[in-house]
Design a protein around this motif. Structure first.
Motif, PDB file in Angstrom:
ATOM      1  N   THR A   1     -10.146  -4.888  -8.826  1.00 38.74           N
ATOM      2  CA  THR A   1      -9.133  -3.828  -8.742  1.00 38.74           C
ATOM      3  C   THR A   1      -8.674  -3.361 -10.113  1.00 38.74           C
TER       4      THR A   1
ATOM      5  N   ASP B   1      -3.518   3.432  -5.574  1.00 34.37           N
ATOM      6  CA  ASP B   1      -3.947   3.742  -4.202  1.00 34.37           C
ATOM      7  C   ASP B   1      -5.420   3.412  -4.012  1.00 34.37           C
ATOM      8  N   ALA B   2      -6.223   3.771  -4.974  1.00 32.09           N
ATOM      9  CA  ALA B   2      -7.659   3.508  -4.865  1.00 32.09           C
ATOM     10  C   ALA B   2      -7.933   2.011  -4.881  1.00 32.09           C
TER      11      ALA B   2
ATOM     12  N   LEU C   1      -5.945  -0.338  -3.754  1.00 32.73           N
ATOM     13  CA  LEU C   1      -5.449  -0.972  -2.534  1.00 32.73           C
ATOM     14  C   LEU C   1      -6.165  -0.487  -1.281  1.00 32.73           C
ATOM     15  N   GLN C   2      -6.886   0.624  -1.340  1.00 37.80           N
ATOM     16  CA  GLN C   2      -7.574   1.139  -0.152  1.00 37.80           C
ATOM     17  C   GLN C   2      -8.647   0.181   0.326  1.00 37.80           C
ATOM     18  N   ASP C   3      -9.334  -0.463  -0.575  1.00 36.60           N
ATOM     19  CA  ASP C   3     -10.455  -1.320  -0.201  1.00 36.60           C
ATOM     20  C   ASP C   3     -10.038  -2.763   0.064  1.00 36.60           C
ATOM     21  N   ASP C   4      -8.787  -3.084  -0.102  1.00 35.06           N
ATOM     22  CA  ASP C   4      -8.336  -4.458   0.125  1.00 35.06           C
ATOM     23  C   ASP C   4      -8.251  -4.719   1.624  1.00 35.06           C
TER      24      ASP C   4
ATOM     25  N   GLN D   1      -5.475  -3.402   5.022  1.00 33.08           N
ATOM     26  CA  GLN D   1      -5.977  -2.340   5.889  1.00 33.08           C
ATOM     27  C   GLN D   1      -5.038  -2.155   7.066  1.00 33.08           C
ATOM     28  N   ASP D   2      -4.734  -0.907   7.347  1.00 30.42           N
ATOM     29  CA  ASP D   2      -3.831  -0.569   8.443  1.00 30.42           C
ATOM     30  C   ASP D   2      -4.637   0.175   9.501  1.00 30.42           C
TER      31      ASP D   2
ATOM     32  N   SER E   1      -4.187   6.948   7.922  1.00 28.59           N
ATOM     33  CA  SER E   1      -4.305   6.702   6.499  1.00 28.59           C
ATOM     34  C   SER E   1      -3.814   7.884   5.666  1.00 28.59           C
ATOM     35  N   SER E   2      -3.482   9.004   6.322  1.00 28.67           N
ATOM     36  CA  SER E   2      -3.000  10.162   5.566  1.00 28.67           C
ATOM     37  C   SER E   2      -1.528   9.984   5.181  1.00 28.67           C
TER      38      SER E   2
ATOM     39  N   LYS F   1       1.306   7.993   3.536  1.00 30.20           N
ATOM     40  CA  LYS F   1       1.437   6.941   2.528  1.00 30.20           C
ATOM     41  C   LYS F   1       2.912   6.647   2.300  1.00 30.20           C
TER      42      LYS F   1
END
Length: 98
Positions: free
Chosen positions: A69, A76-77, A79-82, A86-87, A91-92, A94
């Motif tokens: 990371t 944001d970038a 944390l997106q792949d963590d 993931q939620d 995802s739009s 924030k």
């Protein structure tokens, strides 16, 4: 010839017995001084131990961040792949916490 007269030595002053109260107060002072010296020695040792620990561990910092990371463009970038973050929702939307 006359024999010289021998004069007896002058009488010595009466011998005084030591006061038992004085001996115990000297012992008490010695014990108190020993305890104070021991406490001071322990405090100095603890101070040296703390200074050694603080000097040795200066700047030690451990994080639990995900690997890879640190090269992301933004937070944001990164944390997106963590996967733990993931939620399942939209995802739009924030949320930013300040």
């Amino acid at each position: 010839m006359s024999s010289p007269q021998v004069t007896p030595p002058p009488p010595s002053p009466p011998r005084q017995e030591p006061d038992p109260g004085m001996a115990s107060s000297e012992i008490d002072i010695a014990v108190i001084a020993g305890v104070i010296a021991a406490v001071a020695f322990v405090l100095v040792c603890l101070l040296l131990l703390m200074l050694h620990y603080m000097y040795r561990h200066k700047g030690t910092y451990h994080t639990n961040e995900a690997k890879g990371t640190e090269f992301a463009e933004s937070a944001d970038a990164a944390l997106q792949d963590d996967p733990s973050l993931q939620d399942n929702g939209d995802s739009s939307r924030k949320e930013y916490f300040i």
